[in-house]
Design an enzyme around this catalytic site. Structure first.
Site, PDB file in Angstrom:
ATOM      1  N   THR A 185       1.108  -1.421   0.337  1.00 44.37           N
ATOM      2  CA  THR A 185       0.177   0.316  -0.026  1.00 44.37           C
ATOM      3  C   THR A 185       0.663   1.489   0.075  1.00 44.37           C
ATOM      4  OG1 THR A 185      -0.263  -0.491   2.383  1.00 44.37           O
ATOM      5  CG2 THR A 185      -1.792  -0.957   1.021  1.00 44.37           C
ATOM      6  N   LYS A 186       2.121   1.357   0.077  1.00 44.33           N
ATOM      7  CA  LYS A 186       3.188   2.195   0.263  1.00 44.33           C
ATOM      8  C   LYS A 186       3.620   2.967  -1.175  1.00 44.33           C
ATOM      9  CE  LYS A 186       2.860   2.127   4.685  1.00 44.33           C
ATOM     10  NZ  LYS A 186       1.839   0.870   5.114  1.00 44.33           N
ATOM     11  N   ASN A 187       4.311   4.283  -1.370  1.00 49.02           N
ATOM     12  CA  ASN A 187       4.854   5.148  -2.407  1.00 49.02           C
ATOM     13  C   ASN A 187       5.789   3.477  -3.324  1.00 49.02           C
ATOM     14  OD1 ASN A 187       3.652   6.721  -1.201  1.00 49.02           O
ATOM     15  ND2 ASN A 187       3.879   7.735  -2.078  1.00 49.02           N
TER      16      ASN A 187
END
Length: 375
Positions: A185-187
């Site tokens: 879910t992170k960049n």
């Protein structure tokens, strides 16, 4: 359905994974681990970086490094993921929960000093949504009371803080230690994955030993010792080269990923600003930058937020709320008296996260905004 999240693949992940496999070394701390760690050290100015299998592992390493013992107190915000707390609880610490600020979900630094006691050992600020906490105040308190600062920068890759001295620093370079996440879910992502950043170099050698299961194995492979053995406590914190190779493909496209995510964030803000009295938009403090990790709305009530969750879902859009305050959790209340933390509860009940990922189209954003605006 417009999902809340969709992991972005650059197209090079399998190529680098195949290269790692072909190298004959896939157990970790090989070519791709070194490439990733050197990138973060050189681009952002961390003293030393160690990839980990998760941000949780990085936090657990930090707790070991500062010698958390039973009875020590660690101050963290209640509005955070459970890993921020668990890492220190596992070492025997007592968690002292701090409230969020009225302006944003980050820790309220105006109330921190009142939480410090002779047993306090560390403060763990969480840079929510990649938005910097007031690090000048936190570091001043830490220096005055001889405390460690461990930045939970899980969401804060490529985000910065400008101090009162006018110097701009990457988040994760300010505290003694910092933990990052590369969860899907992170960049930038590696499925699961994380990193410990070490800024106080008194921890550098021991961190590497803890990372390598309590052995001086890394020093042995560098030729610094003629054999390696068990020299400290530790665990299997380092990821395989497969994970590191995947992350390297993401790192190589960091600027492209960030450019697109920021464009989506700005589109949300422009379309939703001044359109609806039911919610507030995120406000970035003047000392912080926006890394476009997430776009959220804060509604006037729990009921209103739930109404929008169901409305969006009905129209094929997945929006999610976020943390439930840890001071309200079943585990905490089993051992502690109930607390009243007004603003932590406020965000738990009212904050809603909108879809934000690289492949979200402008048309998708327009549809989401229209569903929110058109009551």
């Amino acid at each position: 359905m417009i999902n809340f999240n969709k992991p972005y693949l650059t197209g090079k992940e399998t190529q680098y994974i195949e290269d790692a496999v072909a190298s004959g070394k896939i157990s970790g701390n090989g070519k791709y681990t070194q490439l990733c760690q050197q990138f973060f050290e050189q681009k952002y100015g961390f003293g030393k970086c160690l990839l980990t299998t998760s941000c949780t592992d990085a936090l657990e390493m930090a707790a070991i490094l500062i010698n958390i013992e039973p009875g020590d107190e660690v101050i963290i915000p209640s509005y955070t993921f459970v890993s921020t707390s668990n890492a220190f609880v596992l070492r025997g610490a007592k968690i002292i929960f701090a409230d969020s600020s009225e302006e944003n979900p980050n820790i309220d630094t105006t109330k921190l000093e009142a939480l410090i006691t002779p047993r306090t050992k560390a403060i763990v600020p969480v840079h929510y949504a990649g938005m910097a906490c007031d690090m000048d105040t936190i570091m001043e308190l830490a220096n005055r009371y001889n405390l460690f600062v461990i930045e939970d920068a899980a969401q804060a890759v490529d985000s910065f803080y400008t101090g009162k001295n006018g110097i701009k620093k990457a988040l994760g370079t300010i505290g003694h230690l910092a933990a990052f996440s590369f969860h899907e879910t992170k960049n930038i992502i590696s499925g699961e994955g994380g990193m410990l950043a070490i800024n106080d170099m008194q921890f550098a050698n021991r961190a590497e030993i803890i990372w390598e299961k309590g052995t001086n194995r890394s020093a042995f492979f560098r030729g610094e010792v003629n054999k390696y053995s068990w020299v400290d406590i530790g665990s299997s914190f380092l990821p395989s080269e497969v994970i590191a190779a995947f992350l390297w493909a993401q790192i190589k496209q960091l600027n492209k990923i960030q450019e697109r995510r920021k464009a989506i964030w700005e589109q949300y803000y422009e379309r939703l600003n001044n359109t609806n009295s039911n919610f507030k938009l995120p406000q970035i403090p003047n000392y912080a930058t926006n890394n476009a990790h997430m776009f959220y709305l804060v509604f006037e009530s729990l009921e209103k937020r739930n109404e929008y969750v169901f409305r969006l879902k009905k129209n094929g859009i997945q929006a999610v709320f976020h943390y439930l305050s840890l001071h309200r959790s079943e585990y905490y209340l089993k051992y502690n008296k109930a607390l009243e933390l007004r603003w932590s509860d406020y965000y738990s009940e009212r904050l809603l996260r909108l879809p934000l990922y690289f492949e979200l189209t402008n048309t998708d954003v327009i549809k989401i905004c229209n569903e929110i605006i058109n009551e």
